[in-house]
Design a protein around this motif. Structure first.
Motif, PDB file in Angstrom:
ATOM      1  N   LEU A  16       0.825  -1.405  -0.089  1.00  0.00           N
ATOM      2  CA  LEU A  16      -0.072  -0.179   0.000  1.00  0.00           C
ATOM      3  C   LEU A  16       0.825   1.432  -0.094  1.00  0.00           C
ATOM      4  CD1 LEU A  16      -3.072  -1.059   2.219  1.00  0.00           C
ATOM      5  CD2 LEU A  16      -2.979  -0.619  -0.073  1.00  0.00           C
ATOM      6  N   CYS A  17       1.936   1.183   0.584  1.00  0.00           N
ATOM      7  CA  CYS A  17       2.754   2.441   0.834  1.00  0.00           C
ATOM      8  C   CYS A  17       3.289   2.965  -0.633  1.00  0.00           C
ATOM      9  CB  CYS A  17       3.864   2.124   1.848  1.00  0.00           C
ATOM     10  SG  CYS A  17       3.378   2.206   3.441  1.00  0.00           S
ATOM     11  N   HIS A  18       3.541   1.648  -1.395  1.00  0.00           N
ATOM     12  CA  HIS A  18       4.167   1.891  -2.939  1.00  0.00           C
ATOM     13  C   HIS A  18       3.197   1.880  -3.840  1.00  0.00           C
ATOM     14  CE1 HIS A  18       8.141   1.826  -1.403  1.00  0.00           C
ATOM     15  NE2 HIS A  18       8.121   0.579  -0.762  1.00  0.00           N
ATOM     16  N   SER A  19       1.843   2.197  -3.569  1.00  0.00           N
ATOM     17  CA  SER A  19       0.671   2.068  -4.656  1.00  0.00           C
ATOM     18  C   SER A  19      -0.156   3.553  -4.523  1.00  0.00           C
ATOM     19  CB  SER A  19      -0.222   1.021  -4.173  1.00  0.00           C
ATOM     20  OG  SER A  19       0.302  -0.480  -4.107  1.00  0.00           O
ATOM     21  N   HIS A  20      -0.562   3.713  -5.746  1.00  0.00           N
ATOM     22  CA  HIS A  20      -1.466   4.857  -5.819  1.00  0.00           C
ATOM     23  C   HIS A  20      -2.853   4.640  -5.392  1.00  0.00           C
ATOM     24  CE1 HIS A  20      -3.586   8.030  -7.521  1.00  0.00           C
ATOM     25  NE2 HIS A  20      -4.274   7.405  -8.175  1.00  0.00           N
ATOM     26  N   CYS A  21      -3.520   5.105  -4.414  1.00  0.00           N
ATOM     27  CA  CYS A  21      -4.801   4.856  -3.644  1.00  0.00           C
ATOM     28  C   CYS A  21      -5.704   6.213  -3.865  1.00  0.00           C
ATOM     29  CB  CYS A  21      -4.474   4.416  -2.326  1.00  0.00           C
ATOM     30  SG  CYS A  21      -3.631   2.830  -2.060  1.00  0.00           S
ATOM     31  N   PHE A  22      -6.791   5.940  -4.106  1.00  0.00           N
ATOM     32  CA  PHE A  22      -7.635   7.159  -3.827  1.00  0.00           C
ATOM     33  C   PHE A  22      -9.009   6.437  -3.077  1.00  0.00           C
ATOM     34  CE2 PHE A  22      -9.152   5.080  -7.877  1.00  0.00           C
ATOM     35  CZ  PHE A  22     -10.425   4.960  -7.893  1.00  0.00           C
ATOM     36  N   PHE A  23      -9.893   7.529  -2.717  1.00  0.00           N
ATOM     37  CA  PHE A  23     -10.996   7.283  -2.132  1.00  0.00           C
ATOM     38  C   PHE A  23     -12.023   8.144  -2.510  1.00  0.00           C
ATOM     39  CE2 PHE A  23     -14.264   7.961   1.241  1.00  0.00           C
ATOM     40  CZ  PHE A  23     -14.742   6.668   1.396  1.00  0.00           C
ATOM     41  N   THR A  77       7.693   5.640  -6.896  1.00  0.00           N
ATOM     42  CA  THR A  77       7.376   5.235  -5.390  1.00  0.00           C
ATOM     43  C   THR A  77       8.454   4.012  -5.021  1.00  0.00           C
ATOM     44  OG1 THR A  77       5.542   3.684  -6.340  1.00  0.00           O
ATOM     45  CG2 THR A  77       5.023   6.097  -5.561  1.00  0.00           C
ATOM     46  N   VAL A  78       9.258   3.247  -6.108  1.00  0.00           N
ATOM     47  CA  VAL A  78       9.948   2.434  -5.708  1.00  0.00           C
ATOM     48  C   VAL A  78      11.354   2.701  -5.987  1.00  0.00           C
ATOM     49  CG1 VAL A  78      10.605   0.211  -6.286  1.00  0.00           C
ATOM     50  CG2 VAL A  78       8.268   0.533  -6.619  1.00  0.00           C
ATOM     51  N   ILE A  80      14.645   2.260  -7.405  1.00  0.00           N
ATOM     52  CA  ILE A  80      15.028   1.537  -8.261  1.00  0.00           C
ATOM     53  C   ILE A  80      16.575   2.021  -8.668  1.00  0.00           C
ATOM     54  CG2 ILE A  80      15.146   0.543 -10.946  1.00  0.00           C
ATOM     55  CD1 ILE A  80      11.978   1.230 -10.515  1.00  0.00           C
ATOM     56  N   PRO A  81      17.449   0.951  -8.796  1.00  0.00           N
ATOM     57  CA  PRO A  81      18.821   1.398  -9.246  1.00  0.00           C
ATOM     58  C   PRO A  81      18.936   1.938 -10.525  1.00  0.00           C
ATOM     59  CG  PRO A  81      18.840  -0.814  -8.237  1.00  0.00           C
ATOM     60  CD  PRO A  81      17.368  -0.361  -8.282  1.00  0.00           C
ATOM     61  N   GLU A  82      19.959   2.967 -10.629  1.00  0.00           N
ATOM     62  CA  GLU A  82      19.856   3.662 -12.108  1.00  0.00           C
ATOM     63  C   GLU A  82      20.014   2.574 -13.179  1.00  0.00           C
ATOM     64  OE1 GLU A  82      22.647   7.055 -14.097  1.00  0.00           O
ATOM     65  OE2 GLU A  82      22.360   7.265 -12.111  1.00  0.00           O
ATOM     66  N   GLU A  83      20.622   1.564 -13.013  1.00  0.00           N
ATOM     67  CA  GLU A  83      20.635   0.717 -14.218  1.00  0.00           C
ATOM     68  C   GLU A  83      19.596  -0.119 -14.315  1.00  0.00           C
ATOM     69  OE1 GLU A  83      22.311  -1.310 -10.241  1.00  0.00           O
ATOM     70  OE2 GLU A  83      22.658   0.480 -11.189  1.00  0.00           O
ATOM     71  N   CYS A  84      18.537  -0.180 -13.610  1.00  0.00           N
ATOM     72  CA  CYS A  84      17.340  -0.837 -13.734  1.00  0.00           C
ATOM     73  C   CYS A  84      16.010  -0.094 -14.025  1.00  0.00           C
ATOM     74  CB  CYS A  84      17.111  -1.706 -12.400  1.00  0.00           C
ATOM     75  SG  CYS A  84      18.456  -2.474 -11.828  1.00  0.00           S
ATOM     76  N   GLU A  85      15.062  -0.844 -14.319  1.00  0.00           N
ATOM     77  CA  GLU A  85      13.707  -0.109 -14.538  1.00  0.00           C
ATOM     78  C   GLU A  85      12.555  -0.986 -14.422  1.00  0.00           C
ATOM     79  OE1 GLU A  85      13.796   0.866 -18.927  1.00  0.00           O
ATOM     80  OE2 GLU A  85      13.457  -1.130 -19.568  1.00  0.00           O
ATOM     81  N   LEU A  86      11.498  -0.373 -14.100  1.00  0.00           N
ATOM     82  CA  LEU A  86      10.251  -1.046 -13.691  1.00  0.00           C
ATOM     83  C   LEU A  86       9.436  -1.633 -15.114  1.00  0.00           C
ATOM     84  CD1 LEU A  86       8.565  -1.609 -11.151  1.00  0.00           C
ATOM     85  CD2 LEU A  86       7.234   0.375 -11.804  1.00  0.00           C
ATOM     86  N   ASP A  87       9.310  -3.031 -15.209  1.00  0.00           N
ATOM     87  CA  ASP A  87       8.872  -3.810 -16.271  1.00  0.00           C
ATOM     88  C   ASP A  87       7.319  -4.207 -15.800  1.00  0.00           C
ATOM     89  OD1 ASP A  87       8.361  -4.867 -18.636  1.00  0.00           O
ATOM     90  OD2 ASP A  87       9.301  -6.708 -18.064  1.00  0.00           O
ATOM     91  N   CYS A 107      16.417  -7.332 -11.366  1.00  0.00           N
ATOM     92  CA  CYS A 107      17.808  -6.623 -10.090  1.00  0.00           C
ATOM     93  C   CYS A 107      16.655  -6.078  -9.012  1.00  0.00           C
ATOM     94  CB  CYS A 107      18.485  -5.472 -10.819  1.00  0.00           C
ATOM     95  SG  CYS A 107      17.420  -4.177 -11.680  1.00  0.00           S
ATOM     96  N   ASN A 108      17.286  -6.167  -8.090  1.00  0.00           N
ATOM     97  CA  ASN A 108      16.483  -5.931  -6.701  1.00  0.00           C
ATOM     98  C   ASN A 108      16.342  -4.394  -6.535  1.00  0.00           C
ATOM     99  OD1 ASN A 108      16.249  -8.427  -6.111  1.00  0.00           O
ATOM    100  ND2 ASN A 108      18.369  -8.800  -5.062  1.00  0.00           N
ATOM    101  N   PRO A 109      15.160  -4.117  -6.172  1.00  0.00           N
ATOM    102  CA  PRO A 109      15.121  -2.471  -5.608  1.00  0.00           C
ATOM    103  C   PRO A 109      15.865  -2.309  -4.541  1.00  0.00           C
ATOM    104  CG  PRO A 109      12.962  -3.689  -5.945  1.00  0.00           C
ATOM    105  CD  PRO A 109      13.947  -4.813  -6.185  1.00  0.00           C
ATOM    106  N   LEU A 110      16.114  -1.122  -4.389  1.00  0.00           N
ATOM    107  CA  LEU A 110      17.262  -0.679  -3.265  1.00  0.00           C
ATOM    108  C   LEU A 110      16.160  -0.920  -2.006  1.00  0.00           C
ATOM    109  CD1 LEU A 110      18.918   2.474  -4.535  1.00  0.00           C
ATOM    110  CD2 LEU A 110      19.739   0.096  -4.185  1.00  0.00           C
TER     111      LEU A 110
END
Length: 110
Positions: A16-23, A77-78, A80-87, A107-110
């Motif tokens: 939840l801390c790394h997700s976009h939420c709305f109410f 919100t995550v 991510i090391p510079e050499e990595c990206e979110l897929d 690769c592992n997020p920091l």
């Protein structure tokens, strides 16, 4: 067994801390005709107490309103090391962090 419940709760908080939420608060326009559920962006009504997934958003409806959280974190919100990206795979509502130079390697997020 109690430690398993604590772990599951903490894991849920991390997501939840790394997700976009709305109410969206339930709007009552006519006191003689109170709503029986929540209406989503497509105009579809969902009964109170129901849960659903739409466009990788996990939503639920209560008498207070509709709450939705993305099942996919945004890249900002995550850590991510510079050499990595979110897929992101929107069809499966899943994601992984991969090397920019070789998307087959995670690769592992920091």
């Amino acid at each position: 067994m109690a430690s398993l419940h604590v772990f599951v709760c903490l894991l849920g908080l991390v997501v939840l801390c790394h997700s976009h939420c709305f109410f969206q608060k339930l709007a009552i326009k006519d006191l003689n005709n109170t709503p029986t559920g929540c209406v989503d962006e497509d105009g579809k009504e969902h009964d109170f107490g129901s849960e659903w997934v739409r466009n990788c958003m996990q939503c639920s409806c209560t008498m207070e309103g509709m709450s939705c959280c993305s099942r996919i974190p945004s890249a900002n919100t995550v850590d991510i090391p510079e050499e990595c990206e979110l897929d992101v795979n929107m069809e499966a509502c899943s994601f992984k962090v991969v090397l920019k130079s070789d998307k087959t390697k995670e690769c592992n997020p920091l």
